[in-house]
Design an enzyme around this catalytic site. Sequence first.
Site, PDB file in Angstrom:
ATOM      1  N   ASP A  21       0.829  -1.210   0.000  1.00  0.00           N
ATOM      2  CA  ASP A  21       0.000   0.000   0.000  1.00  0.00           C
ATOM      3  C   ASP A  21       0.866   1.264   0.000  1.00  0.00           C
ATOM      4  O   ASP A  21       1.991   1.257   0.496  1.00  0.00           O
ATOM      5  CB  ASP A  21      -0.899  -0.037   1.251  1.00  0.00           C
ATOM      6  N   HIS A  38       2.684   3.139  -8.947  1.00  0.00           N
ATOM      7  CA  HIS A  38       2.551   1.682  -9.156  1.00  0.00           C
ATOM      8  C   HIS A  38       3.781   1.132  -9.896  1.00  0.00           C
ATOM      9  O   HIS A  38       4.216   0.019  -9.631  1.00  0.00           O
ATOM     10  CB  HIS A  38       1.275   1.378  -9.939  1.00  0.00           C
ATOM     11  N   LEU A 132      10.973 -20.451  -4.629  1.00  0.00           N
ATOM     12  CA  LEU A 132       9.996 -19.546  -4.008  1.00  0.00           C
ATOM     13  C   LEU A 132       8.685 -19.694  -4.761  1.00  0.00           C
ATOM     14  O   LEU A 132       8.669 -19.645  -5.991  1.00  0.00           O
ATOM     15  CB  LEU A 132      10.476 -18.089  -4.115  1.00  0.00           C
TER      16      LEU A 132
HETATM   17  C1  FPP Z   1      -2.113   0.061  -3.234  1.00  0.00           C
HETATM   18  O1  FPP Z   1      -1.611   1.372  -3.226  1.00  0.00           O
HETATM   19  C2  FPP Z   1      -1.530  -0.671  -4.343  1.00  0.00           C
HETATM   20  C3  FPP Z   1      -2.233  -1.254  -5.351  1.00  0.00           C
HETATM   21  C4  FPP Z   1      -3.699  -1.205  -5.424  1.00  0.00           C
HETATM   22  C5  FPP Z   1      -1.553  -1.935  -6.457  1.00  0.00           C
HETATM   23  C6  FPP Z   1      -0.280  -2.646  -6.101  1.00  0.00           C
HETATM   24  C7  FPP Z   1       0.421  -3.024  -7.342  1.00  0.00           C
HETATM   25  C8  FPP Z   1       1.751  -2.985  -7.527  1.00  0.00           C
HETATM   26  C9  FPP Z   1       2.746  -2.638  -6.507  1.00  0.00           C
HETATM   27  C10 FPP Z   1       2.276  -3.360  -8.842  1.00  0.00           C
HETATM   28  C11 FPP Z   1       2.701  -4.801  -8.907  1.00  0.00           C
HETATM   29  C12 FPP Z   1       1.692  -5.477  -9.687  1.00  0.00           C
HETATM   30  C13 FPP Z   1       1.788  -6.654 -10.315  1.00  0.00           C
HETATM   31  C14 FPP Z   1       0.642  -7.045 -11.114  1.00  0.00           C
HETATM   32  C15 FPP Z   1       2.906  -7.597 -10.290  1.00  0.00           C
HETATM   33  P1  FPP Z   1      -2.614   2.572  -3.406  1.00  0.00           P
HETATM   34  O2  FPP Z   1      -2.709   2.890  -4.847  1.00  0.00           O
HETATM   35  O3  FPP Z   1      -3.931   2.263  -2.761  1.00  0.00           O
HETATM   36  O4  FPP Z   1      -1.879   3.717  -2.632  1.00  0.00           O
HETATM   37  P2  FPP Z   1      -2.574   4.931  -1.862  1.00  0.00           P
HETATM   38  O5  FPP Z   1      -3.355   4.321  -0.707  1.00  0.00           O
HETATM   39  O6  FPP Z   1      -1.411   5.743  -1.391  1.00  0.00           O
HETATM   40  O7  FPP Z   1      -3.443   5.656  -2.833  1.00  0.00           O
END
Ligand code: FPP
Length: 245
Positions: A21, A38, A132
């Site tokens: 997150d 992301h 893994l």
């Molecule tokens: C939450 O942060 C994150 C996500 C919803 C997406 C996580 C995805 C990745 C790290 C990319 C890796 C992906 C794959 C498919 C391998 P948020 O966007 O909710 O952050 P915020 O709360 O600060 O808005």
Amino acid sequence: MAKTENTLPDNLPRHVAIIMDGNGRWALSRGMPRLAGHRAGTENLRSIIRACVEFGISYLTIYAFSTENWGRPPEEVNGLMRILEDVIDHELDELDAEGVQIRHIGRLDNIEPRLQDKVRYAIERTRANDRLVLLVAFNYGGRDEIVQAIKRMIEDGVQPQDVTPELVSRYLYTAGVPDPDLIIRTSGELRISNFLIWQAAYAEWYVTPTYWPDFDKEEFRQALLVYARRDRRFGTVSPQVNQPS
Ligand code: FPP
């Protein structure tokens, strides 16, 4: 002997699960679009996967896209789909060479057929790897997982007296995978967000204010050290408490 910075505990978790997150806030704090967060999170994921291989963690589950994430703006949803596709297109050779077995948990049926095919290809290609097991929670929701499990149990004619926690576990996407020992959530939020709600029953939590793109190998090691000091009782009492007086 004094512990050095590079020390790893003896009792490592077998299964680590991560709620990655804070990508959006990481980007916002730099005046960048959310998708840049992301992308940075994906870069970071690569180094944490490598650290899991190096440290000898057997299972890593990552929460990449939830069933609720469809409610985000279309450009962000499309961007996350594209990231998954890019990871498969550009990282699969290296993941395969490192001995990473890829599994998917969640629903594939309502994502684009071309991406479905790529996910199936990645699973098939890495099936025999055993350093893994990487479980990618993509289009995943814990409640949806339980609903699907109940439907399949009914279809299979399971009788009420045969329903046990072990049987339910066998009907989940994570069938055959041990429950997570440690769940890490970055960016400081104190909620489960529909992630592994059945499997997390006795998991230990490590919550850090660090945004996911900044959660590096050293903080990962720190989380493992914190985990190693926890007294896991699984609803019973620790052996010291159990001693007769
Ligand atoms: C939450 O942060 C994150 C996500 C919803 C997406 C996580 C995805 C990745 C790290 C990319 C890796 C992906 C794959 C498919 C391998 P948020 O966007 O909710 O952050 P915020 O709360 O600060 O808005």
